[in-house]
Each structure stands twice: as C-alpha cells, then as structure tokens.
Design a protein around this motif. Structure first.
Motif, PDB file in Angstrom:
ATOM      1  N   LEU A   6       0.827  -1.216   0.000  1.00  0.00           N
ATOM      2  CA  LEU A   6       0.000   0.000   0.000  1.00  0.00           C
ATOM      3  C   LEU A   6       0.856   1.258   0.000  1.00  0.00           C
ATOM      4  CD1 LEU A   6      -2.806  -1.067   2.510  1.00  0.00           C
ATOM      5  CD2 LEU A   6      -3.070  -0.667   0.070  1.00  0.00           C
ATOM      6  N   VAL A   7       2.003   1.205   0.717  1.00  0.00           N
ATOM      7  CA  VAL A   7       2.911   2.369   0.726  1.00  0.00           C
ATOM      8  C   VAL A   7       3.450   2.632  -0.673  1.00  0.00           C
ATOM      9  CG1 VAL A   7       5.194   3.135   1.495  1.00  0.00           C
ATOM     10  CG2 VAL A   7       3.570   2.235   3.152  1.00  0.00           C
ATOM     11  N   ILE A   8       3.840   1.537  -1.383  1.00  0.00           N
ATOM     12  CA  ILE A   8       4.369   1.685  -2.754  1.00  0.00           C
ATOM     13  C   ILE A   8       3.309   2.269  -3.669  1.00  0.00           C
ATOM     14  CG2 ILE A   8       5.177   0.403  -4.774  1.00  0.00           C
ATOM     15  CD1 ILE A   8       6.450  -1.596  -2.749  1.00  0.00           C
ATOM     16  N   LEU A   9       2.086   1.716  -3.610  1.00  0.00           N
ATOM     17  CA  LEU A   9       1.011   2.241  -4.459  1.00  0.00           C
ATOM     18  C   LEU A   9       0.657   3.664  -4.073  1.00  0.00           C
ATOM     19  CD1 LEU A   9      -1.573  -0.624  -5.048  1.00  0.00           C
ATOM     20  CD2 LEU A   9      -0.008   0.390  -6.666  1.00  0.00           C
ATOM     21  N   GLY A  10       0.689   3.940  -2.762  1.00  0.00           N
ATOM     22  CA  GLY A  10       0.368   5.295  -2.296  1.00  0.00           C
ATOM     23  C   GLY A  10       1.356   6.319  -2.794  1.00  0.00           C
ATOM     24  N   SER A  11       2.635   5.892  -2.924  1.00  0.00           N
ATOM     25  CA  SER A  11       3.647   6.835  -3.422  1.00  0.00           C
ATOM     26  C   SER A  11       3.432   7.176  -4.883  1.00  0.00           C
ATOM     27  CB  SER A  11       5.045   6.237  -3.241  1.00  0.00           C
ATOM     28  OG  SER A  11       5.241   5.180  -4.132  1.00  0.00           O
ATOM     29  N   LEU A  12       2.710   6.299  -5.615  1.00  0.00           N
ATOM     30  CA  LEU A  12       2.444   6.569  -7.027  1.00  0.00           C
ATOM     31  C   LEU A  12       1.306   7.551  -7.216  1.00  0.00           C
ATOM     32  CD1 LEU A  12       2.630   2.947  -8.395  1.00  0.00           C
ATOM     33  CD2 LEU A  12       4.157   4.787  -9.003  1.00  0.00           C
ATOM     34  N   LEU A  13       0.322   7.515  -6.325  1.00  0.00           N
ATOM     35  CA  LEU A  13      -0.882   8.316  -6.532  1.00  0.00           C
ATOM     36  C   LEU A  13      -0.624   9.771  -6.207  1.00  0.00           C
ATOM     37  CD1 LEU A  13      -3.383   5.848  -4.890  1.00  0.00           C
ATOM     38  CD2 LEU A  13      -3.313   6.440  -7.303  1.00  0.00           C
ATOM     39  N   PRO A  14      -1.095  10.710  -7.052  1.00  0.00           N
ATOM     40  CA  PRO A  14      -0.908  12.119  -6.773  1.00  0.00           C
ATOM     41  C   PRO A  14      -1.679  12.512  -5.518  1.00  0.00           C
ATOM     42  CG  PRO A  14      -1.785  11.756  -8.989  1.00  0.00           C
ATOM     43  CD  PRO A  14      -1.804  10.456  -8.289  1.00  0.00           C
ATOM     44  N   VAL A  15      -1.047  13.339  -4.685  1.00  0.00           N
ATOM     45  CA  VAL A  15      -1.728  13.836  -3.487  1.00  0.00           C
ATOM     46  C   VAL A  15      -1.725  15.346  -3.505  1.00  0.00           C
ATOM     47  CG1 VAL A  15      -1.270  11.855  -2.000  1.00  0.00           C
ATOM     48  CG2 VAL A  15       0.456  13.609  -2.223  1.00  0.00           C
ATOM     49  N   HIS A  16      -2.398  15.940  -2.542  1.00  0.00           N
ATOM     50  CA  HIS A  16      -2.556  17.389  -2.571  1.00  0.00           C
ATOM     51  C   HIS A  16      -1.362  18.100  -1.961  1.00  0.00           C
ATOM     52  CE1 HIS A  16      -6.457  17.584  -4.434  1.00  0.00           C
ATOM     53  NE2 HIS A  16      -6.818  16.526  -3.704  1.00  0.00           N
ATOM     54  N   ILE A  32       3.311   6.154 -14.358  1.00  0.00           N
ATOM     55  CA  ILE A  32       3.885   4.953 -13.720  1.00  0.00           C
ATOM     56  C   ILE A  32       2.771   4.075 -13.151  1.00  0.00           C
ATOM     57  CG2 ILE A  32       5.335   4.132 -11.812  1.00  0.00           C
ATOM     58  CD1 ILE A  32       7.034   6.683 -12.215  1.00  0.00           C
ATOM     59  N   PHE A  33       1.799   4.698 -12.495  1.00  0.00           N
ATOM     60  CA  PHE A  33       0.681   3.951 -11.910  1.00  0.00           C
ATOM     61  C   PHE A  33      -0.109   3.221 -13.001  1.00  0.00           C
ATOM     62  CE2 PHE A  33      -3.821   3.784 -10.662  1.00  0.00           C
ATOM     63  CZ  PHE A  33      -3.722   2.969  -9.540  1.00  0.00           C
ATOM     64  N   VAL A  34      -0.411   3.935 -14.094  1.00  0.00           N
ATOM     65  CA  VAL A  34      -1.187   3.325 -15.192  1.00  0.00           C
ATOM     66  C   VAL A  34      -0.373   2.222 -15.867  1.00  0.00           C
ATOM     67  CG1 VAL A  34      -2.252   3.774 -17.454  1.00  0.00           C
ATOM     68  CG2 VAL A  34      -2.601   5.381 -15.581  1.00  0.00           C
ATOM     69  N   TYR A  35       0.938   2.443 -16.022  1.00  0.00           N
ATOM     70  CA  TYR A  35       1.780   1.407 -16.641  1.00  0.00           C
ATOM     71  C   TYR A  35       1.749   0.132 -15.804  1.00  0.00           C
ATOM     72  CZ  TYR A  35       5.670  -0.956 -18.877  1.00  0.00           C
ATOM     73  OH  TYR A  35       6.436  -1.886 -19.555  1.00  0.00           O
ATOM     74  N   ALA A  36       1.882   0.289 -14.496  1.00  0.00           N
ATOM     75  CA  ALA A  36       1.854  -0.882 -13.617  1.00  0.00           C
ATOM     76  C   ALA A  36       0.487  -1.569 -13.689  1.00  0.00           C
ATOM     77  CB  ALA A  36       2.167  -0.467 -12.180  1.00  0.00           C
ATOM     78  N   ALA A  37      -0.591  -0.776 -13.707  1.00  0.00           N
ATOM     79  CA  ALA A  37      -1.951  -1.340 -13.698  1.00  0.00           C
ATOM     80  C   ALA A  37      -2.303  -2.034 -15.006  1.00  0.00           C
ATOM     81  CB  ALA A  37      -2.957  -0.228 -13.398  1.00  0.00           C
ATOM     82  N   GLY A  73      16.475   5.426  -2.253  1.00  0.00           N
ATOM     83  CA  GLY A  73      15.149   4.963  -1.819  1.00  0.00           C
ATOM     84  C   GLY A  73      14.147   4.930  -2.961  1.00  0.00           C
ATOM     85  N   THR A  74      14.247   5.909  -3.848  1.00  0.00           N
ATOM     86  CA  THR A  74      13.353   5.950  -5.017  1.00  0.00           C
ATOM     87  C   THR A  74      13.660   4.801  -5.966  1.00  0.00           C
ATOM     88  OG1 THR A  74      13.303   8.356  -4.810  1.00  0.00           O
ATOM     89  CG2 THR A  74      12.506   7.435  -6.870  1.00  0.00           C
ATOM     90  N   MET A  75      14.959   4.494  -6.144  1.00  0.00           N
ATOM     91  CA  MET A  75      15.346   3.354  -6.985  1.00  0.00           C
ATOM     92  C   MET A  75      14.764   2.053  -6.432  1.00  0.00           C
ATOM     93  SD  MET A  75      19.330   3.946  -7.916  1.00  0.00           S
ATOM     94  CE  MET A  75      19.911   5.357  -8.826  1.00  0.00           C
ATOM     95  N   VAL A  76      14.838   1.890  -5.110  1.00  0.00           N
ATOM     96  CA  VAL A  76      14.293   0.684  -4.470  1.00  0.00           C
ATOM     97  C   VAL A  76      12.782   0.613  -4.698  1.00  0.00           C
ATOM     98  CG1 VAL A  76      13.888  -0.464  -2.247  1.00  0.00           C
ATOM     99  CG2 VAL A  76      16.124   0.557  -2.739  1.00  0.00           C
ATOM    100  N   ALA A  77      12.097   1.767  -4.577  1.00  0.00           N
ATOM    101  CA  ALA A  77      10.639   1.801  -4.792  1.00  0.00           C
ATOM    102  C   ALA A  77      10.284   1.371  -6.213  1.00  0.00           C
ATOM    103  CB  ALA A  77      10.111   3.197  -4.508  1.00  0.00           C
ATOM    104  N   VAL A  78      11.046   1.866  -7.206  1.00  0.00           N
ATOM    105  CA  VAL A  78      10.792   1.498  -8.607  1.00  0.00           C
ATOM    106  C   VAL A  78      11.020   0.000  -8.825  1.00  0.00           C
ATOM    107  CG1 VAL A  78      11.599   1.809 -10.977  1.00  0.00           C
ATOM    108  CG2 VAL A  78      11.282   3.801  -9.517  1.00  0.00           C
ATOM    109  N   CYS A  79      12.095  -0.546  -8.231  1.00  0.00           N
ATOM    110  CA  CYS A  79      12.367  -1.992  -8.347  1.00  0.00           C
ATOM    111  C   CYS A  79      11.241  -2.807  -7.704  1.00  0.00           C
ATOM    112  CB  CYS A  79      13.701  -2.332  -7.686  1.00  0.00           C
ATOM    113  SG  CYS A  79      15.128  -1.692  -8.596  1.00  0.00           S
ATOM    114  N   CYS A  80      10.732  -2.334  -6.561  1.00  0.00           N
ATOM    115  CA  CYS A  80       9.624  -3.029  -5.889  1.00  0.00           C
ATOM    116  C   CYS A  80       8.371  -3.038  -6.771  1.00  0.00           C
ATOM    117  CB  CYS A  80       9.312  -2.357  -4.551  1.00  0.00           C
ATOM    118  SG  CYS A  80      10.554  -2.672  -3.291  1.00  0.00           S
ATOM    119  N   ILE A  81       8.110  -1.928  -7.436  1.00  0.00           N
ATOM    120  CA  ILE A  81       6.949  -1.861  -8.345  1.00  0.00           C
ATOM    121  C   ILE A  81       7.107  -2.883  -9.464  1.00  0.00           C
ATOM    122  CG2 ILE A  81       5.758  -0.395 -10.046  1.00  0.00           C
ATOM    123  CD1 ILE A  81       6.606   1.991  -8.181  1.00  0.00           C
TER     124      ILE A  81
END
Length: 588
Positions: free
Chosen positions: A16-26, A328-333, A392-400
C-alpha cells in the motif's frame, strides 16, 4: 499462525505504501485554505542555467543565505516528484496570510572570493531559480552582468505580491530589485517584502496565467491537425479503393483458376498472394522476442490512451510530478495487457518457453528506462545535480517492477494463453517452407521497412515540436485534446501504410510479413529521433555533458517506446487484414 498473519500484514502495508507513493496527493502543507495570520511557507526549489532546463541544483548549492525562521523539512510526496528532481528547502522567510511585510533584511552573505566566484559563474551562465508558494511556482533570476561583462550584480531584494480570493491564494508575483555589485570581502544584505492584494481569479483558474494559448493554440497547430486529418481521409480512401479493386480482381482470377482443370492450371501463370497460403501463417523468426515486443507495444498504447484521457479530464499540470506518477501507476496497472497479447501470440506461434517470454515482456520497457536513467544518474551525481535519483526511489521502482508489474503480467499471460492461444488460422501451414522468388529491389523487406515510417512521421511531426517544447523548454503542455487526435491519426495512418506494404510483399510471394509489418511501422521512431537532433541543434541553446546526455538519452527512450507502440499497432491491423483475405479465398 500469529507470526504468519503479521507477515502478511507487513507485506500488505508495504504494498500500500508503494502504491500510495504513485498516486498524486494534494499540497505539501494543507488543503490550500488559510485563516488570517496563518503561516504561508515559501519553498526554495532548484537553481540552474536557463538554457538547460533539466540541469538543476539545490537552491542553497549557491551561497545564498536562509532566513532565521526554524527549518521545516520537506518529504517527496509522490514518486514523480522524486524522479523529476524536486528539492524543496525552506526559505526561512516569515510569511503569514494577509499579513503585509515591509522591506525587511532576513540574512547577510559574507562574500569571500569563493562565494563571489560561485555567483559570477551562475550569472555568466544565466542561472535562475524556482520557488513555490502554496504549490504556485515562481521564478527569479540570480543576477546580471554589465554591458562589458566585467562587473556582476546580484539581485538582493525579493518583492513578493500575493493575490488572494477569500481564504485561498490564487496568484503570486516576484519582482527582483536591489542590484548590488559583487565585490570580495563585503557583506551583502538579503531582504524581502510581502504585499497582499484581493483578486477576482477563481482558485480553479489560478494556473491559467502559466499557460500559453498563443503558442499551443496557434493557427499552425490547428492547420497541422487539419492537414493530418485530411491525410488520413485520403490515405484510408486510397487504401480502401486500391485494396477493394485489386482484391476483387485477385478473387475473380483465383475463382477462375478454380474452374480450370489440372492441365490448364499447371500450364497457367499462377502468381500473387494466394501462392503463399501455406506459409503466410508460419511462425515468425525469433517468436519469443517478437511476441514480447507486440505485448509491450499494446501496453504502451493502452498507457498513452488512458493517461491522455486522464489529463483531458484532470488538470495534471497543477500538481508537481503528477503526470509522471500517473503514467507509472497506469503502466503498472495495465501490465495484464502486455501479458495477454504477448502470451497469446507466443502460444499461437507454438512457443513453449512461455515463462521466459513473460519475463522478457514484463521487464523489456522497465529495463530500457531504468538502464538509461541509471547511466544518466551517474552523470547527475558527478554534477551534484538535483536530478540524481535517491537510492530509496530506486528501491521503490524496483519493488513496483517485481511486486506489481510481474504478477499482473503473469495473470495476463495465463489468460492470453488459455483464452486466445490456439492457432486457429484459416490456412494450414505447410511442413516445408516455400522458396521465396526473386523480386524487384523496392519490394525487398529492408526497403519497405525504411519507407514505411515516413507517412506516420509526417502526420505527427508538428505535434512533436509542441511536445518537445513543453518538455525541454519552459512551456506547460495542456492541449491534450490535440494529443488524442494525433494519437488516433497516427494509429490509422500506421495501419493503412503497413497493410499496403504487406499486400505488396505478399503479392511478391514473400511470406515474411510479421517482422516487416512491425518494423515498417516502428521505423517512425528512427525519423522522430532524427528530428530530435534537428530540434537540439536549431531550436534550443542547450550545452554541457549533463544536459546533452539527458536529452539524447531520454529522447532515445521516447523514440524506442513510440516505435514499439507503432510497430504493435501496425502488426495488429495487418494481422487482421491477412486473416481476412485468406479467409475469403477458396484454398484446396
């Protein structure tokens, strides 16, 4: 059992943290609403040369001083922010909602020789900086030189004028004043003032001032779309007329041949696409790579379509990094799309190493993008640029890639193999391949491939100029309706061109149409990359190793992705055409 369930909870939380980092927030601080005297944060983002948009550094990498107010740390809210080199640092300036500040000194710079040299270098290279107030960007120039280029001056006074509508900030303007000559071993006082004014601008329209309708909605832009549209009508009409008339003659000739006896048929002059009916559905060479390319192309097309629709509905340019995060989110989905089309095609072609095909299809595009980014990251780290991607961002991309894209690709591959993996071709494939006769030089697959991309490129090259300008210069692209039209036009032109090329190839009794249809459409990418050279040398003033490698590296990624998408679209259209013509002809 308790340990097992806790592990699942930890894994679910990480996902959920990985997916949450992809979604735009305010916004950073709050929901864009303020009460009187509430703190308003001025973030300092980056500084860099005007002509090299992507060569940016932390604002305080130059020897500027910060205000005395306590530092507020900023975290990357989205993956897009981190990948795009957003480096927000607190300015230290005390700004409160509707609270005016007269000119006030907030710090002093002890200008020794090293600091002076840093400022002089920045001024010579036209450095300017970016700041944010309530997500609204502000730009200012570091300083300027005199006419002779001998003396250099620093702007020391930031005059902020902030517009508000009710309890929201809707406008920000910066005026740089207080020109001070840079002399070593002196103290330079940095000051600011804040003026608040009531504005009639609606909160929803506050980004309109950053858009450039005179550029994007220019008559040339409309004319280019109209021109491409007319090309589509002409091309579709031409293809339909040629193929309908020619195919009708072919069918008439073939039906006449059916009525002949065996002696007449043996003496007759048989030629044309019917002769290769026993080989036309033969598996392509290198089916594993071919099916992976088709699957990746279908996924890129899906991502392009969805992201453009989202951008038309939502104003993605109002949020930092939201376009990249959405992509990135749409590509993964959409990974199941890749698995479905790639896996089903590989199964139809009799492939047995489907797990290897799935891995290649899943990681082809991510590996290309990450490989290029990794190479450019080394240069960014050497330059200490803000574009250097954090670990940390590289690790997040690898996790995705491993925990989102790969499993979804597996699901798509299994569905594709089981639902549409049977080779239900209208013609039986001969055991022995038919020899390919000699033909004229312009019917050779290599020539067809080179010429196939000219018309598709011609239909999009004007739009390429606007897209390049928005990415490599300081324009915000917002006319996504144009982009949608261009995508549709590109697909129609690509399919028409590849169908004509394939028809000529089959008529020359050459059944190697799969790779030819893919590559003739994909050759559009070569022309786009060649155009990027022209754009770099004649439309920009970029310079330096970092900006040049960034430009040509990511243009290569963009061109390759575009080529794979066009190739997949061309192949899918041609495949339907080939199946149709061989279904309608009577074959012994």
């Amino acid at each position: 059992k308790i340990m097992g369930s806790s592990r699942w909870k930890v894994a679910a939380a990480a996902f959920l943290v990985i997916l949450g980092s992809l979604l735009p927030v305010h916004a950073d601080e709050h929901d864009h609403t303020y009460t009187d005297k509430e703190e308003v944060v001025l973030w300092m983002n980056t500084v860099g040369p005007y002509h090299n948009r992507q060569e940016t550094y932390k604002y305080f990498s130059l020897p500027f001083c910060a205000g005395s107010k306590k530092t507020i740390s900023h975290y990357h809210e989205t993956l897009g922010e981190a990948l795009q080199g957003v480096e927000l640092e607190f300015s230290g300036l005390d700004i409160k909602f509707k609270d005016e500040v007269m000119q006030t000194t907030y710090c002093e710079i002890d200008l020794d020789k090293a600091k002076r040299d840093a400022f002089v270098y920045a001024i010579k290279n036209h450095y300017w900086y970016q700041m944010y107030i309530d997500d609204l960007p502000i730009w200012g120039i570091v300083g300027e030189a005199d006419e002779n280029g001998e003396d250099h001056y620093l702007w020391t006074y930031k005059k902020l004028e902030i517009g508000f509508n009710g309890n929201r900030i809707v406008d920000v303007n910066l005026t740089s004043e207080g020109k001070v000559r840079l002399v070593p071993n002196t103290r330079i006082a940095m000051s600011y003032s804040v003026k608040w004014k009531k504005s009639d601008v609606k909160f929803e329209d506050r980004f309109d001032k950053y858009l450039d309708p005179s550029f994007f909605q220019h008559r040339i832009h409309w004319f280019s779309i109209f021109n491409s549209f007319m090309m589509v009508i002409f091309l579709v009409g031409l293809v339909s007329m040629i193929l309908m008339r020619t195919l009708r003659k072919d069918y008439a000739r073939y039906s006449k041949e059916e009525e002949m006896d065996d002696m007449d048929r043996d003496l007759g002059d048989e030629y044309g696409w019917k002769q290769v009916h026993g080989d036309v559905f033969r598996p392509s060479s290198h089916p594993l790579i071919f099916s992976s390319l088709i699957g990746s192309g279908c996924q890129i097309f899906s991502v392009s379509l969805i992201v453009i629709i989202v951008a038309m509905v939502e104003d993605l340019y109002t949020e930092r990094g939201s376009m990249l995060s959405t992509a990135i989110f749409v590509y993964a989905a959409t990974s199941p799309v890749n698995g479905y089309f790639g896996g089903s095609l590989y199964a139809k072609q009799g492939g047995r190493r489907w797990i290897k095909q799935m891995f290649i299809g899943a990681f082809m595009i991510p590996a290309m993008v990450c490989g290029t980014a990794f190479f450019i990251n080394f240069i960014a780290i050497y330059y200490h640029a803000s574009r250097a991607i954090p670990f940390g961002t590289m690790v997040a991309v690898c996790c995705i890639c491993f925990f989102v894209i790969l499993p979804l690709n597996l699901v798509g591959t299994i569905l594709g193999r089981n639902l549409s993996g049977q080779p239900n071709f209208p013609c039986r494939v001969n055991a022995v391949p038919r020899p390919i006769p000699e033909k004229k030089w312009f019917m050779e697959p290599a020539v067809i491939v080179c010429l196939g991309g000219i018309l598709p490129f011609g239909s999009i090259f004007i739009e390429m100029y606007f897209i390049f300008t928005s990415f490599w210069a300081y324009k915000i692209y917002y006319v996504y309706g144009f982009m949608m039209l261009v995508l549709v036009i590109l697909c129609i032109v690509t399919v028409c061109v590849t169908i004509v090329c394939t028809y000529f190839l089959l008529n020359a009794e050459d059944y190697r149409w799969q790779w030819t249809s893919f590559l003739s459409a994909a050759s559009t990418a070569v022309y786009v990359y060649m155009y990027s050279f022209y754009y770099y040398f004649f439309k920009t003033k970029m310079y330096g190793l970092f900006q040049t490698s960034f430009y040509f590296g990511y243009m290569a990624v963009f061109s390759t992705a575009l080529g794979i998408m066009c190739g997949a679209v061309g192949y899918m259209g041609t495949s339907a055409f080939v199946r149709k013509i061989y279904t309608n002809v009577k074959i012994d």
